[in-house]
Structure formats: C-alpha cells, structure tokens
Design an enzyme around this catalytic site. Structure first.
Site, short mmCIF file in Angstrom:
data_model
loop_
_atom_site.label_atom_id
_atom_site.label_comp_id
_atom_site.label_asym_id
_atom_site.label_seq_id
_atom_site.Cartn_x
_atom_site.Cartn_y
_atom_site.Cartn_z
N CYS A 136 -2.71 -8.88 20.50
CA CYS A 136 -3.28 -8.50 19.20
C CYS A 136 -2.69 -9.42 18.14
CB CYS A 136 -2.94 -7.04 18.85
SG CYS A 136 -3.43 -6.60 17.17
N LYS B 145 -6.41 8.91 9.37
CA LYS B 145 -5.57 7.79 8.97
C LYS B 145 -6.31 6.98 7.91
CE LYS B 145 -2.91 3.89 10.68
NZ LYS B 145 -2.67 2.94 11.76
N HIS C 231 0.84 -1.20 0.00
CA HIS C 231 0.00 0.00 0.00
C HIS C 231 0.88 1.25 0.00
CE1 HIS C 231 0.91 0.44 4.26
NE2 HIS C 231 0.34 -0.72 4.55
N HIS D 54 -4.11 -1.14 15.41
CA HIS D 54 -5.12 -1.61 14.47
C HIS D 54 -6.55 -1.27 14.86
CE1 HIS D 54 -1.61 -4.23 13.61
NE2 HIS D 54 -2.01 -4.05 12.37
N CYS E 120 -6.58 -2.51 20.34
CA CYS E 120 -5.19 -2.40 19.92
C CYS E 120 -4.89 -0.97 19.49
CB CYS E 120 -4.92 -3.37 18.76
SG CYS E 120 -3.36 -3.04 17.91
N HIS F 199 3.78 1.49 2.56
CA HIS F 199 4.94 0.70 2.14
C HIS F 199 5.71 1.44 1.05
CE1 HIS F 199 2.17 -2.94 3.15
NE2 HIS F 199 2.95 -2.71 4.18
N CYS G 169 -0.81 -7.47 15.26
CA CYS G 169 0.53 -6.99 15.64
C CYS G 169 1.44 -8.16 16.03
CB CYS G 169 0.46 -6.07 16.86
SG CYS G 169 -0.36 -4.52 16.61
N LYS H 72 -9.82 1.44 4.76
CA LYS H 72 -10.80 1.00 3.76
C LYS H 72 -12.22 1.27 4.25
CE LYS H 72 -7.93 -2.59 1.66
NZ LYS H 72 -7.73 -4.04 1.46
#
EC number: 6.1.1.10
Length: 618
Positions: free
Chosen positions: A127, A297, A19, A147, A144, A22, A130, A300
């Site tokens: 989690c 942030k 994504h 996430h 978490c 990255h 993670c 989706k």
C-alpha cells in the site's frame, strides 16, 4: 527524587492537511504534559512531522514542487495548527533535519554491523499510502485494511531487518509488562500478531524509484524505509545516544498513537530498539478512531468529516479541547459532531462554570464591596481538596473523560451550594455569613480552575483573573483550602463562555406525505422496561432491558437528562422493533423507544391499561 515525564505524539505524515484525528492526539499529549508540569514533573513533550517516503515524493510531484519545498510548506501548517490549539510542545522535530538523519544512520550502521540487516528480494502486496507490505490475510476484501485502497504487487531487492529473530523476546516482554500497551484490548491484539511468525522487515527502497529519503550508510543506492526512519524521531529529538535529554527522559517515555499505526509502534519499534541496544519505552497508549456524526469512520467521500478548525473558530480553542477530552473515552472509537460539542459547551461551560463565575462576581460587588472576603473554613466544599488525589490515577490511566467529569461535578456542587445558601437573602440578616458563603465559592472555583487548567489553560487563567486570584498555579495548591487571599477583584471581566446560538437555515416548507404502505414498514410494539442503568461510556445515555413478551431486547436511549433509571422500571413504552441494530458508544441498541420533545421538555410515549408486552401499536 526528581519526577520525570516524557510524552510524544506520532510525527504526522506531510502528505495531507492536519485533521481532527491529528488534533485529538495532540490535545491529549498537551493535556498530559500540562498536567505533569502542574504536578511538579520535569516534562518533555515532543511532536513533529514525518517528511520522507514514497507517498510524500508522489504528493510533491503531483503538486509540481521540489520535495523539500513541499514538506517545508506542509510542515508549517502543522505548526500553525498547533499554535491555534494552544499546544505547548517542547520540541517539534522534522525528519528532514540533520540531527535526525545523523541518528538514523548511526542506528542503521549499528544494527547492520551486528548482522541484523541483510540484502534480499521481496515480493508482496504493497500500500503506497501506508508504505507497508501486507499479507493476503491482512487485506479487507482485497484492499488495504487502513485506507481501503487497492494494493500493488511488488517485487524488488531491499535490505531487511531480522525482525522475526526478536519475536520471542517481544512476546515475553509484553506478557511480563501488562501495562506496556494500553488499553488492554490493543495489548491482546499485538500478542495475537506475535503468536505466529511476523517475518523480517524490509527497511530500504531503491533510490532509483524513491530518491526522497535518508541514504543507507553502507549503500548510497538505497534510501531508508520511512518507518525505520520515522520511529527513531523519539530518540533523535533527545540527542541520542549521548545527550543529557536522552538519559533523563527516555526511560519515562509515553507514546500516544492512533490504532491505525499499532503494528509499527508495537512490533517494528520494539524490535528495532532491542537490536540497537536501546531500552524499551514505558507505555504505548493507543487511541481509537474518531467517527463522523453518523457513526462511520470519517471520510471526505461520505461527507461526514468534522473540521476542527471551523469548530475552533466558532467555539474557541479551550472549548474544543475540553470537548475532545471530556467526550472521548481514550482508546475507543467515538462519534464526534458539532451538535455534541455545542451541547457540552452550553451545559458544562456556559451554564455551569461560566454562569457561576458571573454570578459570583456580581455578588462579590453587591455584598462584599468587590473584594474576596476573609478566608473561612470550607465546610462541605473543602472536600474539593481531595480531588487532585483522585484525579492523578485517572490521568495516569488515560481516563481523561472521567477526570474531567469529576472536576465538573465539583463545579456543579458549587452551584448547588450557592443556590441552597442564597447569599442574597442571607446578607439581609447575617452579612458576615453571606460573605463566608461567597469566600467558599471563590475558593472552590480556585480549586476547580487548577484541576481544569491542563484542559483549558487560557480560560482558567481568565477565570482566575476575573476573581482576582493569582494566575500561576501548581497542582498541590488544589490540595489546600484557604489560599484565596482577600483582595479586590477586577471591575471588568469578559464572559468566559458566551452562549452560542445554533444557526438554523430557513428552508421552504415542503409537503412530505407518505403512503400507508410506507407507514406499514415501521413495526411498533409495546415493550416493558425490566431494568435500566446508566451507560458506562456516556452520561447522556441510558441502557434499557425491555421485554416484548416472547423475547428481550437491549435499547440505548438518550433520555438520561430527563429520567432516572429507577423510575423507568415497569413502564410500558413504544418500541420501533424492526429498526436495524446499531452500536452506541460500544453497546448494541436493538431498536428505539418513542418520545415527544419540545425544546428542553421530553416525555416518553407510554401505554396504559392491560396491554401486554409485544402487542402491536397501530
């Protein structure tokens, strides 16, 4: 003495597709590697994929695939993604490779035999995404912190690494090495973590529950915890402990990471290194989050995810690389959007750089017989030879956006020079001077192309071809004037940065009446501008200090293109006074000022006469 540079990205977890986050980190690493190669450093650039652990095992099960087949498929997507982005890595390591497994087991055995690994039971909040345990205090509303997902309470027998034992040493090391963790805010965050006990680190999982991992060398019933496994890629790729690459590059290691994996890299990894007798890395460089166009942030669920590969297809890889490096102050959370990319593309690349190359080529054919003229002194443009020296520390300090701003400022200076000198008029009376002007612009473009090569390697090679310049370059050549040799330029050359038209879908007109009660919700007030200055992190924004009579407000406004700060002071503007405050590139904006815009023209809505600040606008 040989100059050496080693840069790493995190190895990316293969439970999902590549994504924008990255892509950004990998582009930064590639920029740094290319810059240092250009500057004569012996350079090694490592990236790769993290392929073990419970999350990957579950993802493979959900896909109905064998874990190895699953990781082979997804790892291949990362390689293809980096090829599309023009990433010139030296090695791509996968944690399923035998060379990595050998190093992980060697380090485990070394630390175990030193007495720093023991067996015990652990109960905590876990989690799965993670693959980490959290304390109650670290959770955000019970979820978490990374996430935002529910955690599981787990109790099981694991092997533990005596991480707490090394906390005092790590605290002292970070305090004695202030540039170890950069930017400074993240260093302070880590020191705050270390101010209280960090506990020991669970480094194994029962094979009965997670069979996908590297077995512990002394207990085949346990596999290695994914973080203890993954972090060792930074030395396993260098053939630790005896490899020549390890001896050469490890002392110069720069890690690039996102802030979501700060603790594993700033706490787990240093204590592991200390226990294994491996020297510390040189720098840990921490990037912020990329936010959606709405400032939140990317998610989706929120529908605000920006697809890097759709942008790459539309604008080209070098334009996307340039945008990410120029727009994002490294370490800060920054909104990204196609609109911002298009604006940057049109202004910097198409209008300033691409257009200058096209104009210069046309004038070389018209006034210099299609050749680079004879070298001449640089006059004011020779100042460009000092740019490389100014950019070096900016790059080392991770100020890529400032370095590129300076390089593009030189391109703007070349544009101003050609417009002021008017070689098309000069040629009529002083043809030699007209050709001298063109030489200076070609030579300036040669210098600019070298400085911009790490950000846009393909396009800058194209630029040099279009102007008949040699393609292979070194940074030191940007520090010398007069290296463009007299020679013919190619008759044909593609447009470097073609204009991109924004696609606007036609929508049927709808009546959008509002009632007086809706309009009454908006509180408009007269505000007087007390002070104005450029935003420190965004050249399109101004920061205004406004008086409403009985209070002052700070407002961030995107009007820098149309107004200089000094001409705003004393103006009475119209402020939306009850707009919810919002942070814009790190500064809170407490309202919004009104302006009228048509195309490229913009004018503030101002108030004349003796109306005092704070007066209601009806």
């Amino acid at each position: 003495m040989e100059k050496v540079f080693y840069v790493t990205t995190p190895i990316y977890y293969v439970n999902a597709e590549p994504h924008l986050g990255h892509a950004y980190t990998t582009v930064v690493a590639d920029f740094l590697a290319r810059w240092h190669r250009l500057d004569g450093y012996r350079t090694f650039f490592l990236t790769g994929t993290d392929e073990h652990g419970e999350t990957v095992y579950r993802a493979a099960q959900a896909a109905g695939e064998d874990p190895k087949a699953f990781v082979d498929r997804v790892s291949g997507r990362f390689k293809r993604a980096w090829d599309l982005l023009g990433i010139a890595y030296d090695d791509f390591i996968r944690t399923t490779e035998e060379r990595h497994k050998k190093v992980v087991q060697l380090v485990l055995k070394k630390v175990y035999e030193a007495g720093d690994i023991y067996y015990g039971e652990y109960e905590g909040l876990y989690c799965v995404s993670c693959e980490r345990f959290y304390t109650e205090k670290e959770l955000v509303e019970g979820l978490c912190p990374i996430h935002g997902r529910p955690v599981e309470r787990r109790k099981e027998g694991n092997y533990f690494f005596r991480m707490e034992k090394y906390r005092p040493w790590l605290q002292e090391y970070i305090q004695e090495n202030p540039d170890l963790i950069r930017p400074e805010g993240y260093r302070n965050e880590v020191l705050a973590m270390l101010a209280e006990p960090i506990g020991d680190l669970s480094i194994s999982r029962p094979k009965s529950r997670v069979p996908w991992g590297i077995p512990l060398p002394w207990d085949e019933n346990h596999v290695t915890y994914v973080w203890f496994d993954a972090l060792l890629n930074y030395v396993s790729a260098l053939d630790y402990p005896e490899g020549e690459a390890y001896r050469t590059f490890w002392p110069h290691a720069w890690h690039l990471i996102g802030k979501d994996i700060l603790k594993p890299h700033a706490v787990f990894w240093p204590t592991m290194l200390k226990a294994a007798g491996i020297p510390m890395y040189r720098h840990l460089n921490v990037g912020g989050f990329l936010l959606g166009p709405d400032g939140r942030k990317m998610s989706k669920t929120l529908g605000n995810v920006v697809d890097p590969f759709a942008l790459l297809e539309k604008y080209g890889r070098d334009a996307l690389r340039y945008y990410l490096l120029r727009e994002i102050p490294y370490g800060q959370d920054t909104p990204v959007s196609e609109e911002a990319l298009r604006t940057r593309y049109e202004a910097d690349l198409a209008d300033d750089l691409g257009n200058l190359v096209q104009r210069t080529r046309a004038m070389l054919f018209r006034f210099a017989e299609g050749r680079i003229p004879e070298p001449v002194a640089g006059e004011e443009l020779a100042e460009g030879t000092g740019l490389a020296g100014r950019l070096r520390p900016l790059v080392r300090e991770l100020k890529f956006h400032v370095a590129l701003e300076e390089a593009m400022a030189y391109v703007k200076a070349l544009n101003r020079y050609i417009n002021e000198k008017k070689p098309w008029e000069l040629f009529k009376k002083e043809p030699e001077e007209a050709r001298a002007v063109l030489y200076r612009v070609v030579e300036g473009l040669r210098i600019a192309s070298i400085l911009l090569t790490p950000a846009m390697p393909d396009k800058m090679a194209e630029l040099r071809r279009a102007l008949g310049l040699k393609e292979e370059v070194r940074l030191e050549e940007a520090e010398r004037w007069g290296l463009a040799e007299p020679r013919p330029i190619p008759e044909e050359a593609p447009v470097l940065f073609p204009k991109k038209e924004a696609k606007v879908e036609a929508k049927p007109k709808e009546e959008a009446w509002i009632g007086i009660e809706d309009f009454a919700k908006v509180e408009l007030r007269v505000a007087e501008v007390l002070a104005a200055e450029k935003h420190p992190n965004a050249d399109r924004l101004l920061v205004l200090r406004l008086s409403l009579g009985n209070e002052e407000r700070t407002v961030v406004s995107g009007i820098a293109k149309w107004y200089r700060p000094e001409e705003l002071v004393g103006k009475k503007v119209v402020l939306v006074a009850n707009l919810k405050p919002a942070k814009l590139r790190g500064i809170e904006s407490q309202g919004m000022i009104l302006a009228a815009q048509e195309g490229e023209a913009l004018a503030l809505v101002t108030v004349e006469g003796e109306v005092p600040p704070g007066a209601v606008v009806k």
